[in-house]
Design an enzyme around this catalytic site. Structure first.
Site, PDB file in Angstrom:
ATOM      1  N   TYR A  51      -1.645   1.063  10.705  1.00 49.89           N
ATOM      2  CA  TYR A  51      -1.786   0.304   9.457  1.00 49.89           C
ATOM      3  C   TYR A  51      -0.599   0.581   8.538  1.00 49.89           C
ATOM      4  O   TYR A  51       0.000  -0.341   7.968  1.00 49.89           O
ATOM      5  CB  TYR A  51      -3.094   0.690   8.763  1.00 49.89           C
ATOM      6  N   SER A  74       0.841  -1.191   0.000  1.00 47.49           N
ATOM      7  CA  SER A  74       0.000   0.000   0.000  1.00 47.49           C
ATOM      8  C   SER A  74       0.877   1.241   0.000  1.00 47.49           C
ATOM      9  O   SER A  74       1.984   1.225   0.553  1.00 47.49           O
ATOM     10  CB  SER A  74      -0.901   0.020   1.240  1.00 47.49           C
TER      11      SER A  74
END
Length: 251
Positions: A157, A144
Site C-alpha cells: 500500500y 498518505s
C-alpha cells in the site's frame, strides 16, 4: 479567471463514497458549493451519498467511474466537464489491501497498485487537462504518510501511495502558471470503515479532521497538507532514521 480556492461553486469527487470526500463535500456545501458530481461504481452507497448531499441543498449528480478501467476515464470524466466548469476535483479513491494476503497473492497486490497509482495517474491527467482547458481550478490528491517511507507492515500500500504522491507533486509543478494548482494531502491513520478493526496508530484522526484540513488548505492555496500537522515533523525525523533501526521501531 475564477478563483476556486476556499469557496468553490462546483466539486467533482473521484471516489464518491469516500468518507473523507463526503465530509469535505459537506463542509464545502456549507460554504457556497452548489453543484457536486460523485464519481464511482454504481451502488446503493453512491446513491445514498448523493441523496444526503442533495438534502443539504446541493445539486448532485453521479457518474459511473471505475479506477481500474483506465480506458474509460477520458469519456466518463469528459461528460462531467462538458456540463460546465469544475472548480475543485477531489481524488479520494483507493484501497488499503491486505498486506499478508497480497504478499501471497501477487495479483491482489497488483490490484492495489493499479487502483491507487495507475488509476490515479490516468484520472489525474484527464482531470488536469480539463482544468487547464477551462483555465482555473484545483486538483486535490488524497495521498498518505504511508508513502513517505516503506514499512514492513504495509509496504505494498505504501509504495502505491509513494508513487501517487510523487506523480501529484510533479503534476503540480507541470501546471505552474496555468491557473491550475495541485494540493497533496497526507493524512496519517484515519478512522474509517476501511481501517475498522486495525490497530489504531499514534496521531490518528477522523474524516472530519481531514476534511477541515482540506478546506483550510484550499483557502490558503497550500501545495501540501499534513493531517495532523504534527506529522510533518514526525516524518521529517523518521525519513532519516537508519534502516536497521527503522525496522525495529513500532511504526
Amino acid at each position: 479567471m475564477k478563483n476556486a480556492f476556499g469557496a468553490p461553486q462546483s466539486l467533482l469527487v473521484l471516489g464518491g463514497t469516500s468518507e473523507i470526500a463526503l465530509a469535505t463535500a459537506r463542509r464545502l456545501i456549507a460554504l457556497r458549493t452548489r453543484r457536486v458530481w460523485l464519481a464511482g461504481r454504481p451502488s446503493p452507497a453512491l446513491d445514498a451519498a448523493a441523496a444526503e448531499l442533495r438534502g443539504r441543498g446541493a445539486e448532485v449528480h453521479t457518474v459511473d467511474f471505475d479506477a481500474l478501467d483506465s480506458a474509460s476515464h477520458e469519456v466518463a470524466l469528459g461528460k462531467v466537464f462538458a456540463e460546465g466548469d469544475i472548480d475543485v476535483v477531489l481524488m479520494a479513491f483507493g484501497v488499503l489491501g491486505d498486506q499478508a494476503r497480497d504478499e501471497e497473492e501477487p495479483m491482489a497486490a497488483v490490484r492495489v497498485a493499479q487502483t491507487n497509482y495507475t488509476g490515479a495517474v490516468s484520472a489525474g491527467l484527464v482531470c488536469a487537462g480539463a482544468l487547464q482547458a477551462q483555465g482555473h481550478g484545483s486538483l486535490v490528491v488524497l495521498s498518505s504518510v504511508a508513502g513517505e517511507r516503506a514499512r514492513r507492515a504495509d509496504f505494498i500500500y505504501g509504495s502505491s501511495k509513494a508513487g501517487l504522491d510523487a506523480f501529484a507533486q510533479g503534476l503540480g509543478d507541470a501546471l505552474q502558471g496555468t491557473g491550475v494548482q495541485v494540493m497533496v494531502v497526507r493524512p496519517g491513520f484515519v478512522r474509517t470503515r476501511a481501517t475498522a478493526g486495525l490497530p489504531e496508530q499514534p496521531l490518528a484522526t477522523g474524516p472530519e479532521e481531514v476534511a477541515e484540513a482540506i478546506v483550510t488548505g484550499l483557502r490558503r492555496r497550500s501545495e501540501t497538507v499534513w493531517v495532523p500537522g504534527s506529522l510533518r515533523v514526525v516524518m521529517a525525523a523518521l525519513r532519516h532514521v537508519p534502516r536497521p533501526l527503522f525496522r525495529r521501531l513500532p511504526v
